[in-house]
Design an enzyme around this catalytic site. Sequence first.
Site, PDB file in Angstrom:
ATOM      1  N   ASP A 132      36.111  29.796  44.760  1.00 11.18           N
ATOM      2  CA  ASP A 132      36.319  29.908  43.314  1.00 11.18           C
ATOM      3  C   ASP A 132      35.591  28.765  42.603  1.00 11.18           C
ATOM      4  O   ASP A 132      34.975  27.900  43.256  1.00 11.18           O
ATOM      5  CB  ASP A 132      37.805  29.896  42.967  1.00 11.18           C
ATOM      6  CG  ASP A 132      38.134  30.836  41.799  1.00 11.18           C
ATOM      7  OD1 ASP A 132      37.412  30.762  40.776  1.00 11.18           O
ATOM      8  OD2 ASP A 132      39.084  31.621  41.900  1.00 11.18           O
ATOM      9  N   ASN A 149      44.110  47.052  28.517  1.00 12.66           N
ATOM     10  CA  ASN A 149      44.292  45.608  28.610  1.00 12.66           C
ATOM     11  C   ASN A 149      42.952  44.922  28.833  1.00 12.66           C
ATOM     12  O   ASN A 149      42.643  43.890  28.216  1.00 12.66           O
ATOM     13  CB  ASN A 149      45.254  45.289  29.758  1.00 12.66           C
ATOM     14  CG  ASN A 149      45.759  43.872  29.739  1.00 12.66           C
ATOM     15  OD1 ASN A 149      45.998  43.296  28.675  1.00 12.66           O
ATOM     16  ND2 ASN A 149      45.917  43.291  30.906  1.00 12.66           N
ATOM     17  N   ARG A 176      41.537  42.131  42.459  1.00 11.26           N
ATOM     18  CA  ARG A 176      41.640  42.070  40.994  1.00 11.26           C
ATOM     19  C   ARG A 176      40.465  41.301  40.377  1.00 11.26           C
ATOM     20  O   ARG A 176      40.638  40.494  39.472  1.00 11.26           O
ATOM     21  CB  ARG A 176      42.962  41.420  40.573  1.00 11.26           C
ATOM     22  CG  ARG A 176      44.203  42.177  40.976  1.00 11.26           C
ATOM     23  CD  ARG A 176      45.446  41.542  40.366  1.00 11.26           C
ATOM     24  NE  ARG A 176      46.643  42.283  40.717  1.00 11.26           N
ATOM     25  CZ  ARG A 176      47.377  42.035  41.800  1.00 11.26           C
ATOM     26  NH1 ARG A 176      47.008  41.078  42.631  1.00 11.26           N
ATOM     27  NH2 ARG A 176      48.447  42.738  42.057  1.00 11.26           N
ATOM     28  N   HIS A 228      37.603  44.595  38.013  1.00  7.08           N
ATOM     29  CA  HIS A 228      38.025  45.153  36.720  1.00  7.08           C
ATOM     30  C   HIS A 228      37.713  44.228  35.552  1.00  7.08           C
ATOM     31  O   HIS A 228      37.790  44.636  34.390  1.00  7.08           O
ATOM     32  CB  HIS A 228      39.511  45.516  36.747  1.00  7.08           C
ATOM     33  CG  HIS A 228      40.453  44.347  36.846  1.00  7.08           C
ATOM     34  ND1 HIS A 228      41.467  44.306  37.764  1.00  7.08           N
ATOM     35  CD2 HIS A 228      40.548  43.194  36.150  1.00  7.08           C
ATOM     36  CE1 HIS A 228      42.145  43.177  37.624  1.00  7.08           C
ATOM     37  NE2 HIS A 228      41.604  42.490  36.646  1.00  7.08           N
ATOM     38  N   ASP A 229      37.363  42.961  35.844  1.00  9.35           N
ATOM     39  CA  ASP A 229      37.066  42.014  34.766  1.00  9.35           C
ATOM     40  C   ASP A 229      35.647  42.133  34.226  1.00  9.35           C
ATOM     41  O   ASP A 229      35.337  41.543  33.181  1.00  9.35           O
ATOM     42  CB  ASP A 229      37.253  40.568  35.263  1.00  9.35           C
ATOM     43  CG  ASP A 229      38.714  40.219  35.470  1.00  9.35           C
ATOM     44  OD1 ASP A 229      39.554  40.739  34.726  1.00  9.35           O
ATOM     45  OD2 ASP A 229      39.009  39.417  36.377  1.00  9.35           O
ATOM     46  N   PHE A 245      30.352  33.009  41.118  1.00  6.67           N
ATOM     47  CA  PHE A 245      29.877  34.356  41.445  1.00  6.67           C
ATOM     48  C   PHE A 245      28.431  34.580  41.021  1.00  6.67           C
ATOM     49  O   PHE A 245      27.621  35.115  41.759  1.00  6.67           O
ATOM     50  CB  PHE A 245      30.714  35.402  40.693  1.00  6.67           C
ATOM     51  CG  PHE A 245      32.063  35.655  41.252  1.00  6.67           C
ATOM     52  CD1 PHE A 245      32.395  35.304  42.545  1.00  6.67           C
ATOM     53  CD2 PHE A 245      33.027  36.272  40.469  1.00  6.67           C
ATOM     54  CE1 PHE A 245      33.661  35.561  43.051  1.00  6.67           C
ATOM     55  CE2 PHE A 245      34.290  36.527  40.959  1.00  6.67           C
ATOM     56  CZ  PHE A 245      34.607  36.167  42.250  1.00  6.67           C
TER      57      PHE A 245
END
Length: 333
Positions: free
Chosen positions: A226, A325, A275, A278-279, A258
């Site tokens: 990350d 969302n 997850r 989807h961002d 990334f």
Amino acid sequence: MAGNCYPEGTADHVVTAVTAAAAGPIACSPEPILSLLNGFRRSKVLFAITSLNIPDLIAERGQPSLVTLARLLSASDDGLGRLLDAGVSLGLLDGNRTGYCLTQMAKTYLLKDSEYSLVGYISHSETFLYKLWGSLDTAVLTGHNCWHDVFGMDSSDVFASLYKEDASILRFMHGMHSFSKLSAHSVLTAFDLTPFKTLVDLGGATGALAVAACNLYPNMQAVVFDLPHVVNKAQKHFTAGAAVTAVKERLSWVTGDFFGQDQQFPAGDLYVLSRILHDWEEASCLKLLRLIHPRLPPGGALLICEMLLDESGTSPPEVLLQSLNMLTQTHGR
């Protein structure tokens, strides 16, 4: 008299009366519409109980009365009593004004230090998502997220905007940590992962899924990848506890981006995107997948965790609401 202008003593009978009337000349019951209409009230009760730290106050003091809690919070007896009684009606609390206690649901999810606490995500939802959803119509009309409209933040890089302040980063990370812990077992047992030796969790944040993988598969090592400041905070705030200690020799952390120039991911034979996709818009998703593909050894695999629609494309509702969302807050769907 209640604020909705019904004669005193009749407000609580209105829905029942209207529903009963639906069996007559009205074609169908209004209950589904009324439930949707009032849904935000339930959310706000949850937000208020959590933001006022009421579950932890009750846990610390056993079975405090309304008067005790009002004194601790410097709150109105009347206002707090209404909130607590609403919490009882929704199953968040138990008891009455002489003494309130926590339901098992509250003990599990609404205490800050409980293993599966959702307090972080509830706080994130109240602070950001509730307000972003307030501009849903704008997002629908423009096709873009609402960060600039609602908060004046740069909407081109949502996570850079979100991660500007330590409090926002930790709030978001606590929320994601809770969801990862809740879903980790299902994700990691959907397939037999025994053949894999090194799991690389891309965008693994707090390491919750990586830790769960090492605990489930004794011969597996895991790498959490990350952003540098995310890894720093994860190691500082999320590496205590027996679950982490038990696997710390098989858990490692690597920093990167990334979409950084010439980015290479750590070596592994099982990559995980939980997850993540989807961002992002399709072009970014494809770029990410193309970065992963050449890193896969023979027999390697990519495990993707996302919510899925059924074949109709209009169910389940939770997936479609998550898509909205994403519309309000990211570039994905």
